[in-house]
Design an enzyme around this catalytic site. Structure first.
Site, PDB file in Angstrom:
ATOM      1  N   CYS A  42       0.827  -1.207   0.000  1.00  0.00           N
ATOM      2  CA  CYS A  42       0.000   0.000   0.000  1.00  0.00           C
ATOM      3  C   CYS A  42       0.864   1.261   0.000  1.00  0.00           C
ATOM      4  O   CYS A  42       0.683   2.156  -0.817  1.00  0.00           O
ATOM      5  CB  CYS A  42      -0.919  -0.026   1.224  1.00  0.00           C
ATOM      6  SG  CYS A  42      -1.822   1.484   1.470  1.00  0.00           S
ATOM      7  N   CYS A  47      -1.644   1.762  -3.001  1.00  0.00           N
ATOM      8  CA  CYS A  47      -2.610   2.846  -2.822  1.00  0.00           C
ATOM      9  C   CYS A  47      -1.995   4.247  -2.786  1.00  0.00           C
ATOM     10  O   CYS A  47      -2.464   5.150  -3.473  1.00  0.00           O
ATOM     11  CB  CYS A  47      -3.373   2.664  -1.498  1.00  0.00           C
ATOM     12  SG  CYS A  47      -3.431   0.990  -0.855  1.00  0.00           S
ATOM     13  N   LYS A  50       0.061   5.457  -5.950  1.00  0.00           N
ATOM     14  CA  LYS A  50      -0.929   5.494  -7.036  1.00  0.00           C
ATOM     15  C   LYS A  50      -1.821   6.727  -6.915  1.00  0.00           C
ATOM     16  O   LYS A  50      -2.038   7.445  -7.881  1.00  0.00           O
ATOM     17  CB  LYS A  50      -1.773   4.229  -6.985  1.00  0.00           C
ATOM     18  CG  LYS A  50      -2.868   4.230  -7.977  1.00  0.00           C
ATOM     19  CD  LYS A  50      -4.178   3.683  -7.572  1.00  0.00           C
ATOM     20  CE  LYS A  50      -4.757   3.802  -6.237  1.00  0.00           C
ATOM     21  NZ  LYS A  50      -5.681   2.699  -5.919  1.00  0.00           N
ATOM     22  N   TYR A 176      -9.164  -3.220 -11.373  1.00  0.00           N
ATOM     23  CA  TYR A 176      -9.133  -1.795 -11.048  1.00  0.00           C
ATOM     24  C   TYR A 176      -7.737  -1.192 -11.217  1.00  0.00           C
ATOM     25  O   TYR A 176      -7.605  -0.024 -11.583  1.00  0.00           O
ATOM     26  CB  TYR A 176      -9.712  -1.545  -9.650  1.00  0.00           C
ATOM     27  CG  TYR A 176      -8.793  -1.868  -8.486  1.00  0.00           C
ATOM     28  CD1 TYR A 176      -7.967  -0.904  -7.935  1.00  0.00           C
ATOM     29  CD2 TYR A 176      -8.758  -3.144  -7.925  1.00  0.00           C
ATOM     30  CE1 TYR A 176      -7.140  -1.181  -6.863  1.00  0.00           C
ATOM     31  CE2 TYR A 176      -7.947  -3.431  -6.856  1.00  0.00           C
ATOM     32  CZ  TYR A 176      -7.131  -2.460  -6.329  1.00  0.00           C
ATOM     33  OH  TYR A 176      -6.306  -2.742  -5.278  1.00  0.00           O
ATOM     34  N   GLU A 180      -7.042   2.124 -13.383  1.00  0.00           N
ATOM     35  CA  GLU A 180      -6.442   3.303 -12.744  1.00  0.00           C
ATOM     36  C   GLU A 180      -5.181   3.747 -13.476  1.00  0.00           C
ATOM     37  O   GLU A 180      -4.967   4.937 -13.720  1.00  0.00           O
ATOM     38  CB  GLU A 180      -6.104   2.984 -11.282  1.00  0.00           C
ATOM     39  CG  GLU A 180      -7.345   2.834 -10.418  1.00  0.00           C
ATOM     40  CD  GLU A 180      -7.046   2.448  -8.974  1.00  0.00           C
ATOM     41  OE1 GLU A 180      -7.862   2.727  -8.110  1.00  0.00           O
ATOM     42  OE2 GLU A 180      -5.989   1.841  -8.712  1.00  0.00           O
ATOM     43  N   HIS A 436     -26.248  21.471   0.116  1.00  0.00           N
ATOM     44  CA  HIS A 436     -26.403  22.110  -1.179  1.00  0.00           C
ATOM     45  C   HIS A 436     -25.359  23.202  -1.376  1.00  0.00           C
ATOM     46  O   HIS A 436     -25.059  23.911  -0.429  1.00  0.00           O
ATOM     47  CB  HIS A 436     -27.811  22.712  -1.253  1.00  0.00           C
ATOM     48  CG  HIS A 436     -28.137  23.252  -2.604  1.00  0.00           C
ATOM     49  ND1 HIS A 436     -28.363  22.443  -3.692  1.00  0.00           N
ATOM     50  CD2 HIS A 436     -28.259  24.532  -3.036  1.00  0.00           C
ATOM     51  CE1 HIS A 436     -28.615  23.196  -4.744  1.00  0.00           C
ATOM     52  NE2 HIS A 436     -28.549  24.473  -4.371  1.00  0.00           N
ATOM     53  N   GLU A 441     -25.774  15.405  -2.543  1.00  0.00           N
ATOM     54  CA  GLU A 441     -27.174  15.593  -2.121  1.00  0.00           C
ATOM     55  C   GLU A 441     -28.129  14.783  -2.992  1.00  0.00           C
ATOM     56  O   GLU A 441     -29.256  14.494  -2.597  1.00  0.00           O
ATOM     57  CB  GLU A 441     -27.565  17.070  -2.120  1.00  0.00           C
ATOM     58  CG  GLU A 441     -27.633  17.711  -3.483  1.00  0.00           C
ATOM     59  CD  GLU A 441     -28.001  19.203  -3.425  1.00  0.00           C
ATOM     60  OE1 GLU A 441     -28.943  19.555  -2.703  1.00  0.00           O
ATOM     61  OE2 GLU A 441     -27.332  19.995  -4.115  1.00  0.00           O
TER      62      GLU A 441
END
Ligand code: FAD
Length: 453
Positions: A42, A47, A50, A176, A180, A436, A441
């Site tokens: 990682c 992770c 990356k 993935y 990526e 908002h 939302e």
């Protein structure tokens, strides 16, 4: 028998470090061995670097979009050594933090390749240690399939250290990591092709998400080649020619293979200890992470189940709690594990895909979907769109799957995951006031059922 340690952890990655620190914190005498880099995949080749590259690769769109907001940006230029080396400096800082954390917790750190000599003895660089319990947390490693010319490809491990940045890249794979890296290379300026043997990438993700991401990547000029595979690679001058199973070829400067990872169980001495492995070389464990040898445990990628850092970390926490506290037996729930894919735009997902929901719950589902142009791009003019999907079980109104493709989808889905772990219903989403103006939302204002399944 007196042992040197209560717990010996092999592998100082996400899971191993957490198990070691927490166990030492509970008063256990703990050592950890690490052969390559503190923090594991990682931190060093996963992770973290990356995500830094993903940030780096998104700037060119940000520069383009800025003009509609009144900014004049000098022609932008990208310098690969700066990104690569700044990333490495940050990783070194994190390596140091990991070392300090282990020291502060009182864990003995043994640098070198560890091997079991017998069920209670570990050898590292010629030194032998005994332990009452052993934890295998050695992670995984990328594998490249056998075919003529496979020596001309790199894996994700190498992509973080490229000496020069390529003009043209072909990424092979449909998971993935492949998606990526296609986004990273494309964003940083390489002409990028993504090649996958199946009909569509991201096989375990929701089908609507997969289709939506496909369209977004095409908009970003990533060439997608599905239903074909590499037969062989030949070097022509300094370039690579990929001969494909559909009798066409692709010429490119760099080939990144992201077609799978294999558990790190070679040369570990697991046979000497009698530990059973599965067909992919993974350590087989029960629900308490125990192997067939009752005092030897395994967690994280080496067990070849859900390969995510937070999962390895949580499994490490379970080990520490269960072995060294008198608290009730802790088990990790593998339902509703949220995850993100840092393609561009990002994917965020938690719970069941529509196909899984139909399979598990039959035909009593309400599917809510929405797609729109994010507010930022109403002015920038960029064609990128955002997609959201919510799957509701009609029998009890519980939300059982939420999926998003759009900027910061991972950030947004983390909060949604809390609600889903708490068993939130669609009515409770509806009763929640929106923030908002945000994209998020939309998740509390999905009123119209798009279809029933
Ligand atoms: C390119 C890429 C991107 C990723 N992105 C994400 C992401 O965005 N989010 C996410 O959650 N996960 C991501 N992952 C997955 C994540 O990195 C892993 O799931 C996680 O690191 C697994 O942790 P672990 O503790 O099981 O193993 P690792 O972190 O791999 O640690 C294992 C450690 O054991 C050491 N070791 C191995 N054998 C020995 C030995 N015999 N003696 C001593 N030491 C040994 C290794 O050197 C390594 O440091 C990504 C992975 C890759 C490859």
């Amino acid at each position: 028998m007196q042992f040197d340690y209560d717990l010996y952890v092999i592998g100082a990655g996400s899971g191993g470090v957490r198990a070691a620190r927490m166990s030492a914190g509970h008063g256990a005498r703990v050592a950890i061995a690490e052969s390559t880099y503190l923090g594991g995949t990682c931190v060093n080749v996963g992770c973290v670097p990356k995500k830094l590259f993903v940030y780096g690769s998104h700037f060119h769109e940000d520069f383009d979009d800025a003009s509609a907001y009144g900014w004049t940006v000098a022609p932008a230029q990208f310098d690969w050594p700066t990104l690569r080396d700044n990333k490495s400096v940050e990783i070194q800082r994190l390596n140091g933090i990991y070392e300090n954390m282990l020291n502060a917790a009182g864990v003995d750190l043994h640098l070198g390749h560890a091997q079991l000599v017998d069920p209670h003895t570990i050898t590292v660089e010629g030194n032998q240690y005994t332990a009452e319990r052993i934890l295998i947390a050695t992670g995984g490693w990328p594998v490249v399939p056998e075919f003529p010319g496979n020596e001309h490809v790199i894996t994700s491990n190498d992509a973080f250290h490229l000496p020069t940045f390529p003009n043209e890249v072909t990424v092979v794979g449909g998971g993935y990591i492949a998606v990526e890296f296609a986004g990273i290379f494309s964003g940083l300026g390489a002409q990028t092709t993504l090649l996958y043997r199946g009909p569509l990438f991201l096989r375990n993700f929701d089908d609507s998400v997969r289709e939506f991401v496909k369209e977004e990547l095409i908009k970003k000029n990533i060439e997608l080649r599905f239903n074909t595979n590499v037969e062989s690679i030949e070097m022509i001058a300094n370039r690579r020619r990929l001969h494909l199973t559909d009798a066409t070829h692709v010429d490119t400067d760099l080939v990144l293979y992201a077609t799978g990872r294999k558990p790190n169980t070679q040369n570990l001495g697991l046979d000497a200890a009698g530990v059973q492995l599965g067909s992919n070389g993974e350590v087989l464990v029960n629900a308490s992470y125990q192997t067939n040898i009752e005092h030897i445990y395994a967690i994280g990628d080496v067990t070849d189940r859900i390969q995510l850092t937070p999962v390895a970390i949580e499994e490490g926490m379970c080990i520490a709690n269960n072995l060294f506290t008198d608290r009730p037996h802790k088990r990790l729930s593998y339902d509703n594990i949220p995850t993100a894919v840092f393609c561009q735009p990002n994917i965020g997902t938690v719970g069941l895909t529509e196909a899984q929901a139909i399979e598990r719950h039959g035909g009593d589902l309400a599917i809510y979907e929405s797609q729109f142009r994010p507010m930022k791009h109403t002015m920038s003019g960029r064609e990128e769109r955002t997609f959201m999907k919510m799957i509701v079980r009609k029998t009890d109104d519980v939300v059982i799957g939420v999926h998003m493709v759009g900027p910061d989808a991972g950030e947004i889905l983390q909060g949604i995951a809390v609600a889903m772990v708490a068993g939130a219903t669609k009515s409770q989403f509806d009763a929640t006031v929106g923030i908002h103006p945000t994209a998020a939302e939309e998740f509390v204002t999905l009123r119209e059922i798009s279809r029933r399944a």
